[in-house]
Structure formats: C-alpha cells, structure tokens
Design an enzyme around this catalytic site. Sequence first.
Site, PDB file in Angstrom:
ATOM      1  CD  GLN A  13      -2.662   1.324   2.496  1.00  0.00           C
ATOM      2  OE1 GLN A  13      -2.187   0.862   3.540  1.00  0.00           O
ATOM      3  NE2 GLN A  13      -3.734   2.096   2.495  1.00  0.00           N
ATOM      4  CG  ASP A  35       6.553  -6.527  -3.178  1.00  0.00           C
ATOM      5  OD1 ASP A  35       6.218  -5.535  -2.512  1.00  0.00           O
ATOM      6  OD2 ASP A  35       6.008  -7.646  -3.036  1.00  0.00           O
ATOM      7  CE1 TYR A 143       2.719  -4.130  11.169  1.00  0.00           C
ATOM      8  CE2 TYR A 143       1.086  -2.928  12.440  1.00  0.00           C
ATOM      9  CZ  TYR A 143       1.995  -2.969  11.410  1.00  0.00           C
ATOM     10  OH  TYR A 143       2.187  -1.864  10.625  1.00  0.00           O
TER      11      TYR A 143
HETATM   12  N1  SER Z   1      -2.692   0.005   9.361  1.00  0.00           N
HETATM   13  C1  SER Z   1      -1.964  -0.891  10.203  1.00  0.00           C
HETATM   14  C2  SER Z   1      -2.784  -2.054  10.603  1.00  0.00           C
HETATM   15  O1  SER Z   1      -3.981  -1.887  10.704  1.00  0.00           O
HETATM   16  C3  SER Z   1      -1.497  -0.166  11.443  1.00  0.00           C
HETATM   17  O2  SER Z   1      -0.170   0.176  11.287  1.00  0.00           O
HETATM   18  O3  SER Z   1      -2.266  -3.099  10.842  1.00  0.00           O
END
Ligand code: SER
Length: 317
Positions: A13, A35, A143
């Site tokens: 993105q 990529d 994450y």
């Molecule tokens: N846009 C990301 C996510 O939703 C946040 O860094 O994982």
Amino acid sequence: MSETILIIGSEGQVGTDLQYRLREIYGKNNVISSDIRPADPAKLDRGPYEQLDVLDHSRIAELFSKHKPTVIYHLAAMLSATAEQHPKKGWELNMDGTFSIFDACLEHGVKRIFWPSSIAVFGPTTPRVNTPQHCVMDPGTIYGISKLAGERYCEYYFKRYGLDVRSVRYPGLIGWKALPGGGTTDYAVDIFHQALKTKAYTSFLKADAMLPMMYMDDAIKATINITEAPAEQVKLRSSYNIAGCSFDPQTIASAIAKRIDGFTIDYAPDHRQKIAESWPQSIDDTVAREDWGWNPDFDLDKMVDEMLMRLSATASQ
Ligand code: SER
C-alpha cells in the site's frame, strides 16, 4: 544530489505511492522497486524492478552489490490482522527481514534508511487520547510487538553502529492507488470502494471505533521529509508519532453520505474490533512538528473529497 534509492516492499500500500513520488523527484532509473511478487509485465516501463524475498540473505547481498543503493526504504512487513493469523511468520518477516536489511545497509555503506513503525506499538494501558510520544507501550498484537522491538532495534543500530535510520509511526493509511493488505484500519479504504460500487458498506469495526488515520499523500510526505531531513534534526532514532485526522466508522460514513446520495453503513464487528480497542484514538505529534517540521495537509473532508474524486476517475478510465 544524485541518489540510488531501493524500495523494499514496493508493491504494498505505501510502496505503490512512494515509488511513484520518488521517481518524480529522482528520475525513473534512480529508484529501484523490489518486492516478493514477480515482476508485473504491465508495469515494465515504470523503472527498474527486482523480485526480492527479505528472508533471502544471498539475494539481498546480490541486489545491494548490483545497485549500490545510497538510500533504502524498507517497507516489507506483515500487518496486524494477518500477523494475528500467522504469528510466527509475522514475527519472522517483520524481525528477521529487518535484521537482514539493516546489516546489509551497514555492510554496503548505505547512507540513510527509512523503516516504518505503527500506532500498533501502543497498547491497552497507553493513554488513548492524544497519545504522547513517550508513554506506556504494551502492544498486544504480534505486529505491534514486532514494531516496538523494531523501534528499539533502530535506536540500537544508530547508537551502536551509526546506522542513519529514520522512522515514523504510521496511523491507518488511506489511499486510492493501492489496497491495504491485512490491517485493522483497512475498513477506511474499503468503505470508499464499496460506496462507489454499491452505495452500502458493512464495517468490521464498531460505529464508534475511533482510530488515528492519515491520507496517503501526507504519509508519503512524512516518509520522504524525515528521510531527507538533515541528520541533526532527527533527534529521535526510535520512531516519531505523526498524526493526520482521527475518526470512527460512523463519522467517515456520514462524510461519504453527504457526497453520495443514499449511501448506508451497517456494522458486523469481528476479531479486528479487539485490536482497534487496544490502540490510541488520537496521536500527539508535537515532537515531529518541532524536530523536523512535520505538518499534515489533509483533514477528513479534504481526504474524502480527494478519495471519491480519484477513485471515480480511475473507475471511469
Ligand atoms: N494500518 C496498520 C494495521 O492496521 C497499522 O499500522 O495493521
């Protein structure tokens, strides 16, 4: 000054917009896109492209030797919702990928590197409104944990080895050129596509799930500005808070309904709601403003106008 820029994760993105803007500034052949995806035959004339898996050390060494990049944008990562489905893979890609790229930067004398962090570094006991630059950080997603560890790693590599790494904490990003992949904030992009196609959207977050968001042009501006700022202005070598505009699904839905007659939204919250509830609602970005002059251009209305205009134009092409 002439630079050779390598974007890692160029088809995601952020990378999609970033490569476009960097080629406008530096010329098409001075920006190398890379990529894990194979080269897209439809995009052959955009400039150099290399297939790269960031977990493949020898391929990294090969590309760094071949292109001798002076600046790196390392964007390859697995986002919050996908990483919750594949925690080990998420950790491996987000951490080992970063380790390999940082080491390659040191070995090949890269001048500067940009690495993105995220609002996901914050957690349930972080102050949720106007979240300060420095505060409790107790991320609960793999994450967020990988991004917080990555921030510490950035600062460590800067202090210990002098690697000139720069970073911002992206909020949810909204753009029209590419779709997001596997994030908790993805609804804020999907909603535009569905509004134009069907005049209806079912949100996977609750009506009042307020989150920090940003229009892609602002995110690209922050990314390039911090990477090009004089080194002494980048006083934080972990990652900077940056803010665009905060909103929840019901607020963006009414902004869209003002522009698309008959648009309706309903709500079917899923597992992503829990992630959203652990993140800030708004961000205090004073430090970035003071240190390197950060300043966003887009509020909610300007972003909604621009998204609808751009997506309608693309659809009618
Ligand atoms: N846009 C990301 C996510 O939703 C946040 O860094 O994982």
